[in-house]
Design an enzyme around this catalytic site. Structure first.
Site, PDB file in Angstrom:
ATOM      1  N   GLU B  64       0.545  -2.615   9.973  1.00 53.45           N
ATOM      2  CA  GLU B  64      -0.569  -2.438   9.010  1.00 53.45           C
ATOM      3  C   GLU B  64      -1.181  -3.869   8.316  1.00 53.45           C
ATOM      4  OE1 GLU B  64       0.253   0.568   5.799  1.00 53.45           O
ATOM      5  OE2 GLU B  64       1.420   1.455   7.423  1.00 53.45           O
ATOM      6  N   ASN B  65      -0.307  -4.759   8.071  1.00 51.31           N
ATOM      7  CA  ASN B  65      -0.515  -5.949   7.629  1.00 51.31           C
ATOM      8  C   ASN B  65      -1.366  -6.985   8.780  1.00 51.31           C
ATOM      9  OD1 ASN B  65       1.697  -6.149   9.339  1.00 51.31           O
ATOM     10  ND2 ASN B  65       2.873  -7.985   8.233  1.00 51.31           N
TER      11      ASN B  65
END
Lengths: 307, 267
Positions: B64-65
């Protein structure tokens, strides 16, 4: 006329740019480059009634909530990423200790879209994310609407424009032009969406270093109000190419913040009894920092900007 | 999240492997070769790495980063933004870059955890109940996004009556809602939704009506134990299977990935 330097101390940057009642974006790069030094200075300066904005801010939000500087949180996740729940968050939400905190729950995607909308200067952006969820039902900044171009229903994510974004980077020049690398999270949109930006840099470099690789300039200085030179300013979170994550510090915080007394002791030791980052680092000690330093440098191959 | 109370019916690990290792092996088998996978941390990360080292070498991991990886990181990760996860990544971008791929329908599989999962695979990671007390949990993170938009999702959690509930007390991440065509009625993309719930007792899958059923029990677990620890009358597959235990090859890889049992030991 030469441009004026924006280089100031952390104390001055926070005093000048973070005011009571404002909305502040922190922890935009997820678990990397969290501006702990800035957060601790906000606590020392006794700010009140802040609204925090961030996707996953690890323990910095928990610390700020426990210190009583926060009245509202717009986030996707608040806790301790490697250890579990945030005890200060729990005390605030469940028992109003030290004060009530209003949680406005986002998902990561919708928080990122809110900042992207802010960065683009539009009032909202559409998505399918959160349809059918209680986030959509309870967060007033997420609204279902019929698509104007087909038969679908979508969620309108209202734009967010933080008063201040505090972003930790690897290097910047004194005018705020900043290079960062690694994972970006919502940092790029965050810088553009915010009305004011404080850049906290591991290194201050000459403008020609920045101009040597303009693709890496993800925050142009024209958006930046203050630049702070603060080596190790993101500890215990990592900064790619500078230092690793101090996992033990997160575990220790988890244990110590379990009780209110334990958290208050932690807060005195790591925030109130140290006046700035230099004193914090002295307290940590060289032995603690040494194993976090980069053991094996890994430089990217330079890109040729010649013609 | 806080360690849940011990369940009497929890099986003793059969000889040679731990319950955590069994769950990770089961989760790894949900990954098909060449798939794009939203990975997550802890047991799901191990499951993804195990799959890559065994039957799915061409699987690609998304974080997700903003990170896309085709090769495993060189060290055990505590968070997805740990420096070893960025070093050697194929792509380090922004959160919207990876969420865009997810919303386009390109992500085949996402792994999720939760405090509660219900009859229709809806997840709660925002509020937990402990007796009379409501406990505030960290929240969605990217879970709601993945649950809305990934083609398949797989959930891992401890099997307890207070966590496998008739209806989640807070719907953080949608499964099949109230069943049947609920997802379509909400406007969620077609061809998405939960595929499996891997617990400490067995594996649940979902019928065409969106309701969960018991598809396999772990070695040494009785069906009665599963039913007694589930908060609704759980349907059982006509041809109930036993979850295959980890193979020697899988165990060898797992112990190389997590030598001290840091993650697999805490289920």
């Amino acid at each position: 006329m030469a441009a004026a330097s924006k280089l100031v101390s952390m104390r001055e940057a926070i005093a000048r740019h973070v005011r009571d009642g404002q909305t502040v974006l922190l922890g935009a790069q997820m678990e990397q480059m969290i501006p702990f030094a800035a957060g601790h200075e906000i606590i020392r300066q006794g700010r009140r009634d802040l609204t925090l904005i961030g996707p996953i801010s690890d323990i910095l939000f928990d610390q700020l909530i426990g210190a009583g500087v926060v009245s509202r949180v717009l986030a996707a996740w608040v806790g301790n990423v490697s250890a579990g729940v945030g005890y200060c968050l729990r005390r605030a939400v469940e028992q109003n200790i030290p004060q009530p905190v209003q949680m406005v729950d986002y998902s990561n995607f919708t928080l990122a879209l809110a900042l992207h909308a802010g960065a683009l200067g539009v009032p909202f952006l559409p998505t399918y994310a959160t349809l059918g969820s209680e986030l959509l039902a309870r967060n007033g900044n997420l609204r279902e609407f019929p698509s104007p171009v087909n038969e679908e229903r979508l969620v309108a994510v209202r734009a967010l424009r933080p008063d201040v974004a505090i972003l930790h980077v690897q290097r910047a020049d004194e005018f705020g032009n900043a290079h960062l690398w690694g994972n970006f999270g919502v940092a790029i949109d965050g810088a553009r969406a915010a009305r004011q930006v404080i850049v906290v840099a591991e290194e201050i470099v000459a403008p020609d270093v920045i101009a040597s690789d303009p693709n890496r300039t993800l925050i142009p200085g024209l958006l930046v109000g203050a630049v702070v030179h603060e080596p190790w300013g993101a500890h215990p979170s990592p900064v790619q190419g500078y230092y690793g994550r101090d996992h033990r510090f997160f575990t220790e915080y988890h244990e110590q913040s379990r009780t209110l007394e334990g958290y208050e002791h932690w807060l005195r030791r790591w925030v109130y009894e140290v006046h700035d980052r230099r004193e914090y680092l002295e307290r940590l000690g060289a032995q603690r920092l040494a194993p976090l330093a980069v053991r094996q440098p890994a430089f990217s191959v330079p890109a040729n900007f010649g013609y | 999240m806080p360690a849940p109370a011990h369940t009497e019916a929890a099986p003793q690990p059969a000889h040679g492997y731990s319950l955590g290792e069994l769950m990770v092996a089961a989760a790894a088998r949900e990954v098909r070769d060449g798939e794009l996978v939203f990975v997550g941390m802890r047991l799901p990360l191990l499951a993804f790495l195990l799959a890559k080292r065994t039957h799915a070498p061409r699987a690609v991991g998304l974080f997700e980063n903003g990170v896309l990886r085709e090769t495993p990181a060189a060290e055990l990760l505590y968070t997805m933004a740990d420096p070893p996860n960025l070093r050697g990544a194929t792509w380090c971008g922004a959160m919207l870059d990876v969420m865009g791929l997810l919303q386009q329908g390109r992500v085949d599989l996402g792994f999720l955890g939760a405090a509660e999962v219900d009859r229709f695979g809806n997840l709660n990671s925002t509020w937990a109940r402990r007796g009379q007390q409501n406990i505030r949990l960290p929240g969605s993170g990217g879970a709601c996004d993945i649950a809305c938009l990934a083609r398949r999702t797989v959930v891992l959690l401890k099997h307890e009556k207070t966590r496998l509930v008739e209806r989640v007390s807070y719907l953080t991440s949608p499964g099949y809602g109230t069943g049947n065509d609920w997802r379509r009625a909400q406007g969620l993309p077609a061809g998405t939704g939960p595929a499996a719930v891997i617990t400490t007792l067995g594996v649940l899958r979902f019928g065409a009506d969106g309701e969960a059923f018991l598809d396999s029990v772990h070695p040494g677990v009785r069906v009665e134990d599963v039913l007694a620890n589930t908060g609704w009358t759980l349907r059982v597959a006509e041809q109930l299977k036993q979850t295959p235990p980890p193979t020697a090859a899988e165990l060898a890889v797992l112990r190389e990935l997590d030598p001290g049992g840091f993650w697999t030991g805490v289920v």
